[in-house]
Design a protein around this motif. Structure first.
Motif, mmCIF file in Angstrom:
data_model
loop_
_atom_site.group_PDB
_atom_site.id
_atom_site.type_symbol
_atom_site.label_atom_id
_atom_site.label_comp_id
_atom_site.label_asym_id
_atom_site.label_seq_id
_atom_site.Cartn_x
_atom_site.Cartn_y
_atom_site.Cartn_z
ATOM 1 N N THR A 458 132.680 -41.490 90.770
ATOM 2 C CA THR A 458 132.953 -42.018 89.416
ATOM 3 C C THR A 458 132.032 -43.194 89.112
ATOM 4 O O THR A 458 131.475 -43.311 88.002
ATOM 5 C CB THR A 458 134.410 -42.454 89.331
ATOM 6 O OG1 THR A 458 135.271 -41.318 89.590
ATOM 7 C CG2 THR A 458 134.744 -43.027 87.961
ATOM 8 N N PHE A 459 131.856 -44.109 90.114
ATOM 9 C CA PHE A 459 130.965 -45.248 89.931
ATOM 10 C C PHE A 459 129.546 -44.789 89.703
ATOM 11 O O PHE A 459 128.823 -45.325 88.844
ATOM 12 C CB PHE A 459 131.045 -46.156 91.156
ATOM 13 C CG PHE A 459 130.134 -47.346 91.065
ATOM 14 C CD1 PHE A 459 130.487 -48.473 90.332
ATOM 15 C CD2 PHE A 459 128.881 -47.306 91.672
ATOM 16 C CE1 PHE A 459 129.599 -49.527 90.239
ATOM 17 C CE2 PHE A 459 128.023 -48.376 91.572
ATOM 18 C CZ PHE A 459 128.386 -49.497 90.865
ATOM 19 N N ARG A 460 129.107 -43.766 90.421
ATOM 20 C CA ARG A 460 127.726 -43.288 90.247
ATOM 21 C C ARG A 460 127.509 -42.723 88.857
ATOM 22 O O ARG A 460 126.470 -42.953 88.208
ATOM 23 C CB ARG A 460 127.418 -42.210 91.291
ATOM 24 C CG ARG A 460 125.967 -41.745 91.284
ATOM 25 C CD ARG A 460 125.818 -40.572 92.224
ATOM 26 N NE ARG A 460 126.592 -39.417 91.800
ATOM 27 C CZ ARG A 460 126.208 -38.602 90.835
ATOM 28 N NH1 ARG A 460 125.074 -38.781 90.186
ATOM 29 N NH2 ARG A 460 126.976 -37.589 90.469
ATOM 30 N N VAL A 461 128.507 -42.008 88.360
ATOM 31 C CA VAL A 461 128.367 -41.379 87.037
ATOM 32 C C VAL A 461 128.354 -42.442 85.946
ATOM 33 O O VAL A 461 127.563 -42.377 84.982
ATOM 34 C CB VAL A 461 129.498 -40.363 86.804
ATOM 35 C CG1 VAL A 461 129.505 -39.863 85.367
ATOM 36 C CG2 VAL A 461 129.344 -39.196 87.771
ATOM 37 N N GLU A 462 129.235 -43.397 86.095
ATOM 38 C CA GLU A 462 129.373 -44.382 85.028
ATOM 39 C C GLU A 462 128.282 -45.455 85.088
ATOM 40 O O GLU A 462 127.788 -45.907 84.046
ATOM 41 C CB GLU A 462 130.733 -45.054 85.124
ATOM 42 C CG GLU A 462 131.883 -44.091 84.825
ATOM 43 C CD GLU A 462 133.232 -44.762 84.974
ATOM 44 O OE1 GLU A 462 133.239 -45.941 85.429
ATOM 45 O OE2 GLU A 462 134.268 -44.156 84.675
#
Length: 553
Positions: A458-462
């Protein structure tokens, strides 16, 4: 009749005769005088009694001497018999006590050995009956009992040692029994000799007025010697008196011969009657071999002339003495009978003394022979048994301790095996708890892993488009992985190494790109195999241990 009376009557001294006596006593006929001569000659046969009296005195004196010697010898032997007999029976008692004490101690030891052997055999039987769980042994092996793990050579060697000690003790006991039996035979022989001794002393006591009957060796058992000298003196007095009486008979005979010769026609008659005279007494009254010469001298002596009054006086004395001659003969016979009776008593006492002496020497010879030859052997046999039993008692006691040690070892083996079953069950339970913890931990780790991966993605996507790629190289890495590794345990402290396995076994290594950890149950036997025992086996082992604990004193 009394000897004093006979001596006065047959004294041969013509009494003083007055004229009245010579006138009142008619001169007897020749036939009457010849009859008196024949009677006087017949009375001289009492010479045999006088000879016998002399023999009796001699025999009595010899018996007295022999009795004195025998009594002295008997007293010498008798003084030591009581002490010797007491010592002998004390020795026999001591020897018997050694035998009884040794037999009792040996019996007690054998009972202890039997009890220990019974306990040990029961334990060995339990070892044979206890089959080792197949899960403890290699696959395909024949079933084994706990007894298969016991080396009985130690027990066999111990039993052989005990058997040798028991056999040696039995042999020594048997030799002592044989020795004691021979000792008892000796004592029985001595008792028989003592029986003869007591019989002899009892007979002596019954014949001796000063003695009392007793069964022990004592002075009062012997015949009294004090009465024998008085008996001998009585015999001598009798013999002397008989000689005097016989002398008066000889004088009466001489007077009859003289009277017959002085009677008309009596010379030839006197010669024919006295011609066969062979024995007699001397003038002193003692029996002697020359009496025939003395009588013949009197018979052949020339006649002295006598007056009528002297002849009458001689005839008067002859007639008076003839009336008393028979009484003198009877008195001699009575005296010789008394002497024979006294001699019989003296000889009986001498024989009794000899009997007691022989019985005493018989006992003494038995004791002397026993003490000098066989008694040391009987005592040595008792000492030998004591020595053997002392040596073997120590060995048997040591063997008994070893039997008890083996019993404790084998009994401990049974307890240890039951404890092993409980220990295996405990380890199995601990292993199950460990696996449970592993499963729960694996589940939580998997959850944390998935949560971490999801958060990073999720952190990578956001935010990933806004961050330069070189600001932190690890910003795009997956979270760390946790894996379980099973390592085989080493030996406990103090335990010997048996097939150590230090290889590490890896369990649950994930495949590349996988987030699942391999279940640890699939490799739970790496490094240690814990048998899975039936519940019933464990419960039985626990019950046995509990039962033994109650029986421990």
């Amino acid at each position: 009749m009394a000897s004093s009376q006979s001596s006065s009557v047959l004294s041969g001294v013509p009494p003083a005769a007055g004229p009245e006596q010579s006138q009142e006593t008619p001169v007897p006929q020749l036939d009457t005088l010849i009859s008196h001569l024949v009677a006087a000659k017949r009375s001289l046969s009492s010479i045999s009694h006088v000879w016998r009296a002399n023999e009796i005195v001699t025999a009595a004196r010899s018996a007295l001497e022999q009795s004195v010697v025998v009594s002295a010898r008997t007293g010498f032997l008798r003084r030591g018999l009581n002490n010797q007999l007491r010592l002998l029976y004390n020795v026999r008692t001591e020897v018997e006590e050694i035998s009884v004490r040794g037999r009792s101690e040996f019996s007690d030891v054998l009972k202890s050995l039997d009890a220990a052997d019974v306990r040990l055999r029961k334990t060995l039987d339990l070892l044979r009956e206890t089959i080792v769980q197949a899960s403890f042994r290699p696959e395909g092996e024949e079933p084994k009992s706990l007894h298969d793990f016991v080396d009985e050579r130690v027990l066999e060697e111990l039993n052989a040692t005990l058997k040798r000690s028991i056999d040696r003790t039995n042999a020594a006991q048997g030799e002592l029994d044989v020795s004691n039996s021979a000792f008892d035979e000796e004592l029985r022989s001595i008792k028989e000799a003592l029986g003869n001794y007591r019989a002899a002393t009892k007979l002596a006591s019954s014949r001796s007025p000063s003695s009392s009957s007793t069964s022990s060796v004592s002075n009062s058992s012997l015949p009294s010697m004090s009465s024998i000298p008085s008996m001998l003196h009585s015999l001598e007095m009798h013999a002397q008196e008989m000689a005097n009486l016989l002398e008066s008979l000889v004088r009466h005979f001489d007077l009859c011969v003289t009277a017959v010769k002085h009677t008309e026609g009596g010379g030839a008659a006197a010669q024919s009657i006295t011609g066969d005279m062979h024995t007699g007494v001397s003038a002193s009254g003692r029996v002697g071999p020359n009496i025939e010469e003395e009588i013949n001298a009197n018979l052949n002596a020339p006649l002295d002339p006598l007056s009528n009054s002297e002849y009458q006086e001689m005839v008067n004395v002859l007639i008076k003495d003839s009336a008393e001659a028979e009484d003198v003969v009877v008195e001699i016979q009575d005296r010789i009978r008394d002497m024979e009776s006294v001699l019989e008593n003296i000889l009986a006492q001498r024989d009794t003394s000899l009997s007691v002496y022989h019985a005493t020497t018989d006992v003494f010879q038995h004791l002397s022979s026993l003490a000098s030859t066989r008694l040391p052997g009987y005592i040595a046999q008792a000492h030998n048994f004591t020595r053997v039993w002392s040596e073997e008692h120590d060995r048997i006691s040591e063997g008994l301790a070893n039997l008890s040690a083996l019993y404790s070892l084998y009994d401990g083996f049974l307890d240890a095996y039951d404890g092993l079953l409980l220990e295996v069950s405990r380890r199995r339970h601990v292993r199950q708890r460990v696996e449970k913890v592993l499963r729960e931990t694996r589940h939580k780790l998997d959850q944390l892993y998935e949560e971490d991966v999801s958060a990073r993605e999720t952190f990578r996507v956001e935010q990933g488009d806004f961050l330069p790629s070189d600001i932190w190289p690890g910003i795009g890495r997956e979270p760390m992985r946790v894996e379980f590794r099973r390592i085989s345990g080493g030996n406990l402290k103090g335990a010997s190494e048996q097939n150590p396995d230090q290889e590490e076994a890896v369990a649950g290594e994930p495949k590349e790109g996988s987030h699942n950890i391999q279940p640890p149950e699939e490799n739970t036997d790496v490094g240690e195999v814990i048998p899975d025992l039936p519940r019933q086996v464990v419960e039985q082992a626990f019950a046995r241990l509990k039962s033994r604990a109650k029986n421990v004193p």
